[in-house]
Design a protein around this motif. Structure first.
Motif, PDB file in Angstrom:
ATOM      1  N   GLY A 236       4.423  -0.228  -6.158  1.00  0.00           N
ATOM      2  CA  GLY A 236       4.508   0.130  -7.563  1.00  0.00           C
ATOM      3  C   GLY A 236       4.694   1.615  -7.819  1.00  0.00           C
ATOM      4  O   GLY A 236       4.681   2.051  -8.975  1.00  0.00           O
ATOM      5  N   PHE A 237       4.880   2.410  -6.753  1.00  0.00           N
ATOM      6  CA  PHE A 237       5.098   3.848  -6.919  1.00  0.00           C
ATOM      7  C   PHE A 237       6.391   4.075  -7.687  1.00  0.00           C
ATOM      8  O   PHE A 237       7.391   3.383  -7.479  1.00  0.00           O
ATOM      9  CB  PHE A 237       5.182   4.522  -5.547  1.00  0.00           C
ATOM     10  CG  PHE A 237       5.108   6.026  -5.599  1.00  0.00           C
ATOM     11  CD1 PHE A 237       3.899   6.682  -5.478  1.00  0.00           C
ATOM     12  CD2 PHE A 237       6.260   6.793  -5.770  1.00  0.00           C
ATOM     13  CE1 PHE A 237       3.816   8.071  -5.516  1.00  0.00           C
ATOM     14  CE2 PHE A 237       6.198   8.172  -5.817  1.00  0.00           C
ATOM     15  CZ  PHE A 237       4.977   8.823  -5.679  1.00  0.00           C
ATOM     16  N   ARG A 238       6.372   5.043  -8.589  1.00  0.00           N
ATOM     17  CA  ARG A 238       7.556   5.333  -9.407  1.00  0.00           C
ATOM     18  C   ARG A 238       7.973   6.794  -9.233  1.00  0.00           C
ATOM     19  O   ARG A 238       7.141   7.672  -9.015  1.00  0.00           O
ATOM     20  CB  ARG A 238       7.266   5.039 -10.885  1.00  0.00           C
ATOM     21  CG  ARG A 238       7.035   3.565 -11.176  1.00  0.00           C
ATOM     22  CD  ARG A 238       6.663   3.298 -12.617  1.00  0.00           C
ATOM     23  NE  ARG A 238       6.437   1.889 -12.843  1.00  0.00           N
ATOM     24  CZ  ARG A 238       7.360   1.021 -13.262  1.00  0.00           C
ATOM     25  NH1 ARG A 238       8.586   1.456 -13.486  1.00  0.00           N
ATOM     26  NH2 ARG A 238       7.067  -0.252 -13.442  1.00  0.00           N
TER      27      ARG A 238
ATOM     28  N   GLU B  57      10.948   2.151  -9.993  1.00  0.00           N
ATOM     29  CA  GLU B  57      10.120   2.045  -8.792  1.00  0.00           C
ATOM     30  C   GLU B  57      10.913   2.606  -7.620  1.00  0.00           C
ATOM     31  O   GLU B  57      12.003   2.132  -7.301  1.00  0.00           O
ATOM     32  CB  GLU B  57       9.709   0.593  -8.532  1.00  0.00           C
ATOM     33  CG  GLU B  57       8.696   0.066  -9.536  1.00  0.00           C
ATOM     34  CD  GLU B  57       7.997  -1.194  -9.043  1.00  0.00           C
ATOM     35  OE1 GLU B  57       8.102  -1.492  -7.833  1.00  0.00           O
ATOM     36  OE2 GLU B  57       7.352  -1.874  -9.862  1.00  0.00           O
TER      37      GLU B  57
ATOM     38  N   ARG C 149       5.769   7.595 -17.156  1.00  0.00           N
ATOM     39  CA  ARG C 149       5.729   6.749 -15.959  1.00  0.00           C
ATOM     40  C   ARG C 149       6.251   5.346 -16.240  1.00  0.00           C
ATOM     41  O   ARG C 149       6.904   4.735 -15.384  1.00  0.00           O
ATOM     42  CB  ARG C 149       4.293   6.691 -15.409  1.00  0.00           C
ATOM     43  CG  ARG C 149       4.210   5.954 -14.082  1.00  0.00           C
ATOM     44  CD  ARG C 149       2.784   5.794 -13.578  1.00  0.00           C
ATOM     45  NE  ARG C 149       2.775   5.062 -12.324  1.00  0.00           N
ATOM     46  CZ  ARG C 149       2.852   3.728 -12.230  1.00  0.00           C
ATOM     47  NH1 ARG C 149       2.916   2.985 -13.349  1.00  0.00           N
ATOM     48  NH2 ARG C 149       2.865   3.141 -11.051  1.00  0.00           N
TER      49      ARG C 149
ATOM     50  N   PRO D 178       2.705   3.713  -1.851  1.00  0.00           N
ATOM     51  CA  PRO D 178       1.951   2.609  -2.460  1.00  0.00           C
ATOM     52  C   PRO D 178       2.876   1.672  -3.239  1.00  0.00           C
ATOM     53  O   PRO D 178       3.897   2.104  -3.790  1.00  0.00           O
ATOM     54  CB  PRO D 178       0.988   3.325  -3.412  1.00  0.00           C
ATOM     55  CG  PRO D 178       0.954   4.748  -2.952  1.00  0.00           C
ATOM     56  CD  PRO D 178       2.282   5.019  -2.342  1.00  0.00           C
TER      57      PRO D 178
ATOM     58  N   THR E 194       1.563   9.286 -18.923  1.00  0.00           N
ATOM     59  CA  THR E 194       1.440   7.820 -18.841  1.00  0.00           C
ATOM     60  C   THR E 194       2.663   7.144 -19.444  1.00  0.00           C
ATOM     61  O   THR E 194       3.198   6.178 -18.886  1.00  0.00           O
ATOM     62  CB  THR E 194       0.164   7.352 -19.566  1.00  0.00           C
ATOM     63  OG1 THR E 194      -0.974   7.942 -18.945  1.00  0.00           O
ATOM     64  CG2 THR E 194       0.034   5.835 -19.533  1.00  0.00           C
TER      65      THR E 194
ATOM     66  N   ARG F 144       1.667  12.494  -8.135  1.00  0.00           N
ATOM     67  CA  ARG F 144       0.379  11.804  -8.274  1.00  0.00           C
ATOM     68  C   ARG F 144       0.339  10.639  -7.281  1.00  0.00           C
ATOM     69  O   ARG F 144       1.327  10.356  -6.596  1.00  0.00           O
ATOM     70  CB  ARG F 144       0.232  11.273  -9.706  1.00  0.00           C
ATOM     71  CG  ARG F 144       0.164  12.374 -10.787  1.00  0.00           C
ATOM     72  CD  ARG F 144      -1.256  12.864 -10.940  1.00  0.00           C
ATOM     73  NE  ARG F 144      -1.425  13.874 -11.979  1.00  0.00           N
ATOM     74  CZ  ARG F 144      -1.672  13.617 -13.260  1.00  0.00           C
ATOM     75  NH1 ARG F 144      -1.722  12.357 -13.700  1.00  0.00           N
ATOM     76  NH2 ARG F 144      -1.870  14.597 -14.108  1.00  0.00           N
ATOM     77  N   GLU F 145      -0.789   9.941  -7.236  1.00  0.00           N
ATOM     78  CA  GLU F 145      -0.926   8.826  -6.298  1.00  0.00           C
ATOM     79  C   GLU F 145       0.044   7.695  -6.592  1.00  0.00           C
ATOM     80  O   GLU F 145       0.439   6.962  -5.695  1.00  0.00           O
ATOM     81  CB  GLU F 145      -2.368   8.293  -6.329  1.00  0.00           C
ATOM     82  CG  GLU F 145      -3.390   9.240  -5.722  1.00  0.00           C
ATOM     83  CD  GLU F 145      -4.769   8.626  -5.677  1.00  0.00           C
ATOM     84  OE1 GLU F 145      -4.922   7.478  -6.166  1.00  0.00           O
ATOM     85  OE2 GLU F 145      -5.688   9.283  -5.158  1.00  0.00           O
ATOM     86  N   ASP F 146       0.421   7.543  -7.867  1.00  0.00           N
ATOM     87  CA  ASP F 146       1.245   6.405  -8.238  1.00  0.00           C
ATOM     88  C   ASP F 146       2.641   6.799  -8.727  1.00  0.00           C
ATOM     89  O   ASP F 146       3.434   5.929  -9.113  1.00  0.00           O
ATOM     90  CB  ASP F 146       0.556   5.567  -9.318  1.00  0.00           C
ATOM     91  CG  ASP F 146       0.261   6.389 -10.579  1.00  0.00           C
ATOM     92  OD1 ASP F 146       0.480   7.624 -10.559  1.00  0.00           O
ATOM     93  OD2 ASP F 146      -0.178   5.797 -11.583  1.00  0.00           O
ATOM     94  N   ALA F 147       2.961   8.108  -8.732  1.00  0.00           N
ATOM     95  CA  ALA F 147       4.273   8.500  -9.255  1.00  0.00           C
ATOM     96  C   ALA F 147       4.599   9.945  -8.873  1.00  0.00           C
ATOM     97  O   ALA F 147       3.711  10.759  -8.613  1.00  0.00           O
ATOM     98  CB  ALA F 147       4.295   8.366 -10.779  1.00  0.00           C
TER      99      ALA F 147
END
Length: 317
Positions: free
Chosen positions: A26-28, A195, A190, A24, A187, A74-77
């Motif tokens: 913005g994934f980190r 990225e 992250r 995705p 949070t 996770r979905e974003d990191a």
């Protein structure tokens, strides 16, 4: 039946590449070192954040002896936590020298540092470890064990004092034991990760083998059951590992440094050793997901914690 062919990279015939994962925007992803003096709850914090048992825990110093990765995707990191031994300035041996070098080495190549202290306040040993922390990366101060605080009004003055000691990117009070503020800590972490796509398979939660985790489990149970009866000079080797789809058969040896330590580990009529084996077997069965037979023996290896050859054999090199 239609035969499927795996794609091969141009010029790399015979090398099968995994299917590309869609990352995705913005994934980190990055490495997070968790450091601090002994007994501030570093391993408990990593286990809580990852949601799996990555590192063993006990109230004894030097429980964690090596670098271990704990991976949370996770979905974003993707968070890659690096558990480290508590930095030792009090005890001097070949083992503590190795452990301190592990801490120094980890700090040279991470994106974020979680510097963990007890929420009761700064100690001299905390400041010794703080001097090792590089200023080039983001350092987040974790005030752990807030559940044990008698006066939570002391948190704000402690946070103000902490900012005078070091330019922390953030300060997050937590209780790893209770899980308090752990999502808020994730949070904050992250925000400081670069990225990038994931480095590890999303299903992976540690880089350590089942054999390593089994040996550590036996050592954890010994530490917890023996309390202060035995010094930290105890190690575990896996001497036999037989495993199939339905069953595992493991033989482990608890190494102690003195003949006088042996009866302490065994206990009266073998009761202590049987309990260590029983508790360890239950955890190992859960980890492997199958019935497990575990035998644990005790052997004396004099002065192993200060013997370079012994340390290398045990993986501390």
């Amino acid at each position: 039946m239609t035969e499927e062919k795996s794609a091969e990279a141009p010029g790399q015939e015979g090398i099968v590449l995994p299917p590309a994962r869609k990352v995705p925007a913005g994934f980190r992803c990055g490495y997070i070192a968790v450091v601090g003096r002994p007994n501030v709850g570093k391993s408990t914090l990593i286990n809580r954040l990852v949601g799996e048992k990555v590192s063993i825990t006990s109230h004894k110093p030097q429980t964690t002896r090596d670098r271990a990765l704990g991976v949370l995707t996770r979905e974003d990191a993707q968070y890659i936590f690096v558990d480290t031994p508590g930095f030792q300035s009090r005890y001097k041996s070949g083992l503590t020298h190795y452990m301190n070098n592990v801490v120094r080495g980890v700090l040279t190549d991470v994106n974020v540092v979680l510097f963990v202290i007890d929420a009761s306040g700064w100690k001299g040993a905390d400041e010794e470890v703080l001097r090792l922390v590089p200023r080039e990366c983001s350092v987040i101060l974790v005030l752990n064990k807030t559940d044990e605080m008698k006066n939570r009004d002391a948190l704000l003055p402690l946070m103000a004092l902490s900012m005078q000691k070091f330019p922390f990117a953030a300060i997050v009070p937590t209780s790893a034991k209770k899980g308090t503020q752990c999502e808020e800590l994730l949070t904050e972490i992250r925000r400081h990760l670069p990225e990038d796509g994931p480095y590890y398979d999303p299903d992976l939660y540690t880089d350590k083998s089942s054999r390593y985790l089994a040996a550590e489990t036996v050592r954890e149970k010994a530490f917890r059951l023996l309390g202060d009866e035995l010094p930290y000079g105890i190690a575990v080797t896996i001497d036999k590992w037989e495993e199939d789809e339905r069953h595992a058969n493991i033989v482990a040896t608890l190494l102690v440094e003195r003949e006088s330590h042996r009866p302490i580990v065994i206990g009266e009529k073998g009761a202590k050793l049987r309990e260590i084996s029983r508790l360890a077997r239950a955890d190992i069965e859960q980890m492997l997901g199958k019935p497990t037979h575990l035998e644990v023996w005790v052997r004396v290896r004099r002065g192993w914690s200060d013997d370079a050859r012994a340390l290398k054999t045990l993986g501390y090199s």
